[in-house]
Design a protein around this motif. Structure first.
Motif, PDB file in Angstrom:
ATOM      1  N   GLY A   1       0.803  -1.209   0.000  1.00  0.00           N
ATOM      2  CA  GLY A   1       0.000   0.000   0.000  1.00  0.00           C
ATOM      3  C   GLY A   1       0.839   1.264   0.000  1.00  0.00           C
ATOM      4  O   GLY A   1       2.055   1.245   0.233  1.00  0.00           O
ATOM      5  N   SER A   2       0.177   2.371  -0.260  1.00  0.00           N
ATOM      6  CA  SER A   2       0.824   3.677  -0.204  1.00  0.00           C
ATOM      7  C   SER A   2       0.974   4.105   1.260  1.00  0.00           C
ATOM      8  O   SER A   2       0.189   3.706   2.123  1.00  0.00           O
ATOM      9  N   ASN A   3       1.972   4.950   1.518  1.00  0.00           N
ATOM     10  CA  ASN A   3       2.124   5.488   2.873  1.00  0.00           C
ATOM     11  C   ASN A   3       1.408   6.816   3.045  1.00  0.00           C
ATOM     12  O   ASN A   3       1.543   7.466   4.085  1.00  0.00           O
ATOM     13  N   LEU A   4       0.608   7.207   2.066  1.00  0.00           N
ATOM     14  CA  LEU A   4      -0.197   8.423   2.198  1.00  0.00           C
ATOM     15  C   LEU A   4      -1.319   8.191   3.216  1.00  0.00           C
ATOM     16  O   LEU A   4      -2.073   7.224   3.104  1.00  0.00           O
ATOM     17  N   VAL A   5      -1.440   9.098   4.180  1.00  0.00           N
ATOM     18  CA  VAL A   5      -2.504   8.991   5.177  1.00  0.00           C
ATOM     19  C   VAL A   5      -3.329  10.273   5.267  1.00  0.00           C
ATOM     20  O   VAL A   5      -4.147  10.431   6.166  1.00  0.00           O
ATOM     21  N   GLY A   6      -3.131  11.168   4.323  1.00  0.00           N
ATOM     22  CA  GLY A   6      -3.939  12.380   4.260  1.00  0.00           C
ATOM     23  C   GLY A   6      -3.759  13.042   2.915  1.00  0.00           C
ATOM     24  O   GLY A   6      -2.641  13.109   2.384  1.00  0.00           O
ATOM     25  N   TRP A   7      -4.868  13.528   2.334  1.00  0.00           N
ATOM     26  CA  TRP A   7      -4.807  14.130   1.009  1.00  0.00           C
ATOM     27  C   TRP A   7      -5.990  15.061   0.802  1.00  0.00           C
ATOM     28  O   TRP A   7      -6.920  15.117   1.612  1.00  0.00           O
ATOM     29  N   VAL A   8      -5.951  15.760  -0.315  1.00  0.00           N
ATOM     30  CA  VAL A   8      -7.064  16.615  -0.732  1.00  0.00           C
ATOM     31  C   VAL A   8      -7.361  16.342  -2.198  1.00  0.00           C
ATOM     32  O   VAL A   8      -6.517  15.814  -2.935  1.00  0.00           O
ATOM     33  N   ARG A   9      -8.555  16.712  -2.602  1.00  0.00           N
ATOM     34  CA  ARG A   9      -8.941  16.645  -4.003  1.00  0.00           C
ATOM     35  C   ARG A   9     -10.141  17.566  -4.188  1.00  0.00           C
ATOM     36  O   ARG A   9     -10.645  18.137  -3.220  1.00  0.00           O
ATOM     37  N   GLU A  10     -10.605  17.695  -5.413  1.00  0.00           N
ATOM     38  CA  GLU A  10     -11.796  18.500  -5.688  1.00  0.00           C
ATOM     39  C   GLU A  10     -12.717  17.730  -6.622  1.00  0.00           C
ATOM     40  O   GLU A  10     -12.262  16.947  -7.465  1.00  0.00           O
ATOM     41  N   GLN A  11     -14.010  17.941  -6.443  1.00  0.00           N
ATOM     42  CA  GLN A  11     -15.007  17.335  -7.325  1.00  0.00           C
ATOM     43  C   GLN A  11     -16.144  18.325  -7.511  1.00  0.00           C
ATOM     44  O   GLN A  11     -16.676  18.848  -6.519  1.00  0.00           O
ATOM     45  N   ASP A  12     -16.507  18.554  -8.759  1.00  0.00           N
ATOM     46  CA  ASP A  12     -17.477  19.608  -9.082  1.00  0.00           C
ATOM     47  C   ASP A  12     -16.993  20.901  -8.426  1.00  0.00           C
ATOM     48  O   ASP A  12     -15.882  21.316  -8.657  1.00  0.00           O
ATOM     49  N   ARG A  13     -17.791  21.479  -7.541  1.00  0.00           N
ATOM     50  CA  ARG A  13     -17.409  22.733  -6.881  1.00  0.00           C
ATOM     51  C   ARG A  13     -16.895  22.513  -5.464  1.00  0.00           C
ATOM     52  O   ARG A  13     -16.574  23.481  -4.767  1.00  0.00           O
ATOM     53  N   SER A  14     -16.811  21.259  -5.039  1.00  0.00           N
ATOM     54  CA  SER A  14     -16.428  20.969  -3.653  1.00  0.00           C
ATOM     55  C   SER A  14     -14.941  20.690  -3.509  1.00  0.00           C
ATOM     56  O   SER A  14     -14.329  20.004  -4.339  1.00  0.00           O
ATOM     57  N   ARG A  15     -14.387  21.202  -2.413  1.00  0.00           N
ATOM     58  CA  ARG A  15     -13.074  20.802  -1.949  1.00  0.00           C
ATOM     59  C   ARG A  15     -13.254  19.638  -0.973  1.00  0.00           C
ATOM     60  O   ARG A  15     -14.164  19.662  -0.134  1.00  0.00           O
ATOM     61  N   ILE A  16     -12.375  18.649  -1.077  1.00  0.00           N
ATOM     62  CA  ILE A  16     -12.515  17.409  -0.306  1.00  0.00           C
ATOM     63  C   ILE A  16     -11.206  17.116   0.414  1.00  0.00           C
ATOM     64  O   ILE A  16     -10.123  17.241  -0.169  1.00  0.00           O
ATOM     65  N   VAL A  17     -11.305  16.727   1.684  1.00  0.00           N
ATOM     66  CA  VAL A  17     -10.149  16.402   2.518  1.00  0.00           C
ATOM     67  C   VAL A  17     -10.351  15.013   3.109  1.00  0.00           C
ATOM     68  O   VAL A  17     -11.448  14.687   3.560  1.00  0.00           O
ATOM     69  N   TYR A  18      -9.286  14.204   3.114  1.00  0.00           N
ATOM     70  CA  TYR A  18      -9.306  12.951   3.873  1.00  0.00           C
ATOM     71  C   TYR A  18      -8.116  12.938   4.823  1.00  0.00           C
ATOM     72  O   TYR A  18      -6.970  13.123   4.399  1.00  0.00           O
ATOM     73  N   ILE A  19      -8.385  12.687   6.108  1.00  0.00           N
ATOM     74  CA  ILE A  19      -7.369  12.593   7.142  1.00  0.00           C
ATOM     75  C   ILE A  19      -7.544  11.258   7.857  1.00  0.00           C
ATOM     76  O   ILE A  19      -8.543  11.043   8.534  1.00  0.00           O
ATOM     77  N   GLN A  20      -6.574  10.333   7.694  1.00  0.00           N
ATOM     78  CA  GLN A  20      -6.673   9.044   8.366  1.00  0.00           C
ATOM     79  C   GLN A  20      -6.222   9.090   9.820  1.00  0.00           C
ATOM     80  O   GLN A  20      -6.859   8.491  10.675  1.00  0.00           O
ATOM     81  N   PRO A  21      -5.129   9.779  10.176  1.00  0.00           N
ATOM     82  CA  PRO A  21      -4.731   9.824  11.589  1.00  0.00           C
ATOM     83  C   PRO A  21      -5.771  10.554  12.440  1.00  0.00           C
ATOM     84  O   PRO A  21      -6.451  11.461  11.973  1.00  0.00           O
ATOM     85  N   GLY A  22      -5.869  10.119  13.698  1.00  0.00           N
ATOM     86  CA  GLY A  22      -6.786  10.794  14.612  1.00  0.00           C
ATOM     87  C   GLY A  22      -7.950   9.935  15.023  1.00  0.00           C
ATOM     88  O   GLY A  22      -9.053  10.433  15.231  1.00  0.00           O
ATOM     89  N   ASP A  23      -7.721   8.630  15.177  1.00  0.00           N
ATOM     90  CA  ASP A  23      -8.788   7.726  15.616  1.00  0.00           C
ATOM     91  C   ASP A  23      -8.455   7.210  17.003  1.00  0.00           C
ATOM     92  O   ASP A  23      -7.413   6.593  17.208  1.00  0.00           O
ATOM     93  N   GLY A  24      -9.314   7.474  17.946  1.00  0.00           N
ATOM     94  CA  GLY A  24      -9.077   6.999  19.301  1.00  0.00           C
ATOM     95  C   GLY A  24      -8.844   8.147  20.255  1.00  0.00           C
ATOM     96  O   GLY A  24      -8.313   9.201  19.886  1.00  0.00           O
ATOM     97  N   VAL A  25      -9.224   7.925  21.511  1.00  0.00           N
ATOM     98  CA  VAL A  25      -9.204   8.995  22.498  1.00  0.00           C
ATOM     99  C   VAL A  25      -7.804   9.565  22.693  1.00  0.00           C
ATOM    100  O   VAL A  25      -7.652  10.752  22.987  1.00  0.00           O
ATOM    101  N   GLY A  26      -6.760   8.748  22.495  1.00  0.00           N
ATOM    102  CA  GLY A  26      -5.404   9.237  22.684  1.00  0.00           C
ATOM    103  C   GLY A  26      -4.983  10.280  21.678  1.00  0.00           C
ATOM    104  O   GLY A  26      -4.034  11.029  21.921  1.00  0.00           O
ATOM    105  N   SER A  27      -5.656  10.346  20.533  1.00  0.00           N
ATOM    106  CA  SER A  27      -5.272  11.291  19.487  1.00  0.00           C
ATOM    107  C   SER A  27      -6.218  12.489  19.376  1.00  0.00           C
ATOM    108  O   SER A  27      -5.867  13.472  18.725  1.00  0.00           O
ATOM    109  N   TYR A  28      -7.384  12.401  20.000  1.00  0.00           N
ATOM    110  CA  TYR A  28      -8.353  13.488  19.851  1.00  0.00           C
ATOM    111  C   TYR A  28      -7.826  14.824  20.368  1.00  0.00           C
ATOM    112  O   TYR A  28      -8.205  15.885  19.881  1.00  0.00           O
TER     113      TYR A  28
END
Length: 272
Positions: free
Chosen positions: A225-252
């Motif tokens: 797999g890729s080591n990418l864990v966060g990215w952005v993209r655009e579709q139609d007029r929307s800006r889109i963000v994906y952030i994988q890190p940040g799951d679990g009470v220790g990271s909130y």
């Protein structure tokens, strides 16, 4: 909408206050600390909505009234027995189309990558897909995806000049869950990477877990797999963000995670 909870800035609406819809449901999480994190940014007026009410809000178009929608959910999977996709509810596909046509900012967090697995258009929207079982994406056959809980790894910013990474340490360490999944690298712009080795021998099979064999990889392999864990993209007029890190009470409460979240909302909503 029913079953909604207001978080954060509850003052009357002002021109510079962002109206954010935060969607959860379909996956367990530490509710109180997660919602407390989303209360901490006083420039956001956050409305929390859970599925199935959140599904209705997407389908009936009311979600499109917000500046940004944040997804920390995992709908579209039947939890009874081995996971299997459920039919896309009426209006959901059209509702997502309305969001992107209006240019609503869309921010997807962690397990939201695995939502609506019966609809390939959702994977195209987010930029990848987490497979519960072997499946096809863009005509390519994929095995079920991999997971690894409670893993210490270093996250590195690879787009230091992007508004989403503003104020984030160039490299920071976090203990979190990682995924091995199908990434659509040709349609995304990288933000952050992990130093973890994304090979199948380092992950467990989701398909095996769905059959009751947790933390097992017997007979299972997955392409590296890729080591990418966060990215952005655009579709139609929307800006889109994906952030994988940040799951679990220790990271909130981690300031780097919160910066990625809140910067992501502002960039997606065009308020940077």
């Amino acid at each position: 909408m029913s079953d909604e909870t207001e978080l954060g800035n509850t003052d009357r609406k002002t021109a510079d206050r962002l109206e954010v819809l935060l969607i959860t449901g379909g996956h367990a999480f530490d509710r109180e600390p997660f919602l407390a994190a989303w209360q901490s940014d006083h420039g956001l007026h956050v409305t929390h909505l859970e599925h199935p009410s959140a599904t209705d809000a997407i389908a009936d178009g009311s979600a499109a009234e917000y500046d940004a929608v944040v997804f920390y959910d995992m709908p579209g999977v039947d939890p009874r027995g081995p996971a299997k996709p459920t039919r896309l509810p009426p209006g959901v596909q059209e509702g997502f189309g309305e969001l992107t046509r209006r240019g609503v900012g869309l921010v997807f967090l962690h397990h939201a990558l695995a939502s609506w697995p019966a609809w390939e258009g959702y994977a195209e929207l987010v930029g990848g897909r987490y497979h519960f079982w072997p499946g096809s994406l863009r005509g390519i056959d994929w095995p079920d995806s991999g997971y690894l809980h409670d893993t210490q790894h270093d996250v590195t910013v690879v787009a230091s000049d992007h508004p989403v990474t503003r104020g984030v340490q160039s490299t920071f360490s976090i203990r979190d869950e990682l995924y091995l999944f199908a990434l659509l690298e040709d349609s995304i712009t990288p933000l952050v990477t992990s130093d973890f080795d994304f090979r199948s021998e380092n992950f467990y099979s989701t398909g095996r877990a769905m059959l009751g064999h947790k933390f097992d990889r017997e007979g299972w392999t997955h392409p590296k797999g890729s080591n990418l864990v966060g990215w952005v993209r655009e579709q139609d007029r929307s800006r889109i963000v994906y952030i994988q890190p940040g799951d679990g009470v220790g990271s909130y409460g981690d300031p780097n995670i919160r910066a990625l979240w809140f910067n992501g909302v502002r960039w997606a909503a065009r308020r940077t």
